[in-house]
Design an enzyme around this catalytic site. Sequence first.
Site, short mmCIF file in Angstrom:
data_model
loop_
_atom_site.label_atom_id
_atom_site.label_comp_id
_atom_site.label_asym_id
_atom_site.label_seq_id
_atom_site.Cartn_x
_atom_site.Cartn_y
_atom_site.Cartn_z
N GLY A 96 13.29 0.01 16.77
CA GLY A 96 12.67 1.33 16.83
C GLY A 96 13.75 2.40 16.85
O GLY A 96 14.92 2.11 17.09
N CYS A 123 16.79 -5.74 18.18
CA CYS A 123 17.46 -4.44 18.24
C CYS A 123 16.92 -3.61 19.42
O CYS A 123 17.16 -3.96 20.56
CB CYS A 123 17.30 -3.74 16.89
SG CYS A 123 18.52 -2.45 16.66
N TYR A 124 16.16 -2.55 19.15
CA TYR A 124 15.61 -1.77 20.28
C TYR A 124 14.80 -2.70 21.20
O TYR A 124 14.84 -2.57 22.43
CB TYR A 124 14.71 -0.65 19.74
CG TYR A 124 14.01 0.13 20.84
CD1 TYR A 124 14.67 1.14 21.53
CD2 TYR A 124 12.68 -0.15 21.19
CE1 TYR A 124 14.04 1.84 22.55
CE2 TYR A 124 12.05 0.55 22.21
CZ TYR A 124 12.73 1.55 22.88
OH TYR A 124 12.12 2.25 23.88
N HIS A 210 18.92 -7.59 12.80
CA HIS A 210 17.57 -7.74 12.24
C HIS A 210 17.43 -9.06 11.46
O HIS A 210 17.90 -9.15 10.33
CB HIS A 210 17.26 -6.56 11.31
CG HIS A 210 17.09 -5.28 12.06
ND1 HIS A 210 15.86 -4.84 12.48
CD2 HIS A 210 17.99 -4.38 12.50
CE1 HIS A 210 16.01 -3.70 13.15
NE2 HIS A 210 17.29 -3.41 13.18
N GLU A 212 14.77 -10.17 10.17
CA GLU A 212 13.70 -10.07 9.16
C GLU A 212 14.20 -9.58 7.80
O GLU A 212 13.53 -9.75 6.80
CB GLU A 212 12.58 -9.17 9.68
CG GLU A 212 12.89 -7.68 9.82
CD GLU A 212 13.59 -7.31 11.13
OE1 GLU A 212 14.15 -8.20 11.78
OE2 GLU A 212 13.60 -6.12 11.49
N GLY A 266 -10.59 -6.18 -8.95
CA GLY A 266 -9.28 -6.73 -8.63
C GLY A 266 -9.39 -8.02 -7.84
O GLY A 266 -10.48 -8.49 -7.53
N VAL A 267 -8.22 -8.56 -7.50
CA VAL A 267 -8.20 -9.86 -6.82
C VAL A 267 -8.84 -9.76 -5.43
O VAL A 267 -9.50 -10.70 -4.98
CB VAL A 267 -6.74 -10.42 -6.77
CG1 VAL A 267 -5.83 -9.54 -5.96
CG2 VAL A 267 -6.72 -11.83 -6.23
N ASP A 268 -8.71 -8.62 -4.76
CA ASP A 268 -9.23 -8.52 -3.39
C ASP A 268 -10.75 -8.66 -3.34
O ASP A 268 -11.29 -9.46 -2.57
CB ASP A 268 -8.84 -7.18 -2.75
CG ASP A 268 -7.36 -6.89 -2.90
OD1 ASP A 268 -6.62 -7.85 -3.16
OD2 ASP A 268 -6.96 -5.72 -2.78
N SER A 269 -11.44 -7.87 -4.16
CA SER A 269 -12.89 -7.95 -4.10
C SER A 269 -13.38 -9.25 -4.72
O SER A 269 -14.40 -9.81 -4.30
CB SER A 269 -13.56 -6.74 -4.74
OG SER A 269 -13.23 -6.65 -6.09
N LYS A 410 -1.26 -9.24 0.39
CA LYS A 410 -1.70 -9.51 -0.98
C LYS A 410 -1.35 -10.93 -1.46
O LYS A 410 -2.17 -11.60 -2.07
CB LYS A 410 -1.04 -8.50 -1.91
CG LYS A 410 -1.62 -8.46 -3.28
CD LYS A 410 -2.80 -7.56 -3.27
CE LYS A 410 -3.43 -7.39 -4.61
NZ LYS A 410 -4.50 -6.39 -4.53
#
Length: 554
Positions: A96, A123-124, A210, A212, A266-269, A410
């Site tokens: 942060g 970190c923070y 970090h 990540e 799209g792929v989501d719906s 996604k």
Amino acid sequence: MKLEKNPKDNLRISASDDIELGTYLEIAKSHNLMGNTPEIDSKIQTIVIFDFGSQYSRLIARRVRELNTFCEIINFDSDSSIMNEQNVIGFIFSGGPNSVYDKNAPVAPAWVYESNKPILGICYGMQLIAHQLGGKVISGQKREYGHTVIYKNKSSKILDGIDDNFTVWMSHGDKIESKPIGFETIAFSDNSPNAVISDENQKYYGLQFHPEVAHTTNGTKILENFIFKICNSSGSWTSKNFVSQTIKNIKQRIGNDKVICALLGGVDSTVTAALIHKAIGENLTCIFVDNGLMRKGEVERIRDIFTKNIGAKVIFYEGRKRFLKSLKNIIDPEEKRKIIGTEFINIFEEVAEKIGTVDYLAQGTLYPDVIESTSNETGQAHKIKTHHNVGGLPEKMKLKLIEPLRYLFKDEVRLAGIELGLSKQNIYRQPFPGPGLAIRIIGEITEKKLEILRESDWIIVNEIKSAGLYEKVWQSFAVLTNTQTVGVMGDKRTYQYVIAIRSVDSQDAMTADWSKLPYDLLGKISNRIVNEVNDVNRVVYDITSKPPGTIEWE
Ligand code: XMP
């Protein structure tokens, strides 16, 4: 997220907005993504990520998910309700921008330490652990940014199987001068005597760097150690499990109720509809609204997929005139989104009334939409855009929401699609925003502008496909800028529109880089657009990354 329990039916919504409603339905009611009556064994193993305002919180979440472990990002001031809702196996404190001594610096709530679960501070997050548990954090004389080598000086589960020296990515000013009682130094760097600390008994770990980010070598291995060796994750967050569990939970939650699902193409719906169709069959009715804001050929394509491929019931609603009328004279992007969202929901409700009793509205909302639309009360996260399928919903929605993908990124949705046996053509379609071409036309939307955009977009997408790049880039499309420029065609002066080509590379739309498309390809696209599309005499290429830009122009 504030959840209140009603002693009578265990279902009370304390917040007035729809984001909270969705969150409520999905978390409080479902417990395990969808279940109606939660059972202890159906609670999902969860790593809880406390967000202290880091730009990397979501990246941490993605890394954890990639390790087949479910995780959720929550605000640092959240109450402990998640402990009852899910099977929390550990916490990660994000980095942060603050110093622990800043006035109003965010702190971790006491219930986290009282839970006796492992904690990894980054970190923070690490400085906070030290500060809250009685150590001392000081302002470093030398700031440490970028690559740094750290040296192991003690063995610890967190650095299991990792070389004695390795390169990490640092970004900090403060550092730990004295550790809390029970902590030991596991690794150090030239500038950080406590680059990694741990209290092995409590299972508390702190990293000054970090893990990540891709620049930290062994970053994934460190997270893997924390998740598997320290938190004992079973690694069961897989697409196969997600699909089977979600179908089971939808069945349980919906019973014989009726659901309508908005198809956006799209792929989501598509994945949302396929999941729900597998769970409740005929009780699902899909509604496809032709809002006039679709790309060329889309309406026909969607009609095909749903009637032939998925076999679900689909009602097609012709809404082109209605949407254009509502959008007349509207130039503000947020207003466009709100209007489109409202029209969508109104249409669904109208259609639902005609169908008879309908209880639920299914939507393909994804986790990044949820995070991006949620402005944190403490101002740690800022609202960037209202994605119409989340924040733009009308206040009084008569249908209950069901959003099976609400916790998915996604790439996880695509994997679920493969698991469901959907065709590659549908799964690997580039994302297309709910508000459609409306947010790719800067300024007012007119039929003529839509036509210009559709034709330009068609050329871009087809050229990108011919170059074999369609599945390599995240999104590639045209934007109709509201700018007209002077040109010359056949000895005649022209004063016509500028089309911008937008093509970006991304993992999940949270960050993106502009695609380094070959010059020849850009040249071909430009030539074709100015030659084949009326009213366009100039083409530009957008070379902005996200951040500071966003993928869409509006
Ligand atoms: P931005 O422009 O925010 O876009 O970088 C990130 C991703 O989200 C899509 N997008 C939307 N999707 N409703 C949607 O369903 C919206 O209002 C919306 N706005 C942006 C965008 O296409 C990109 O994939």
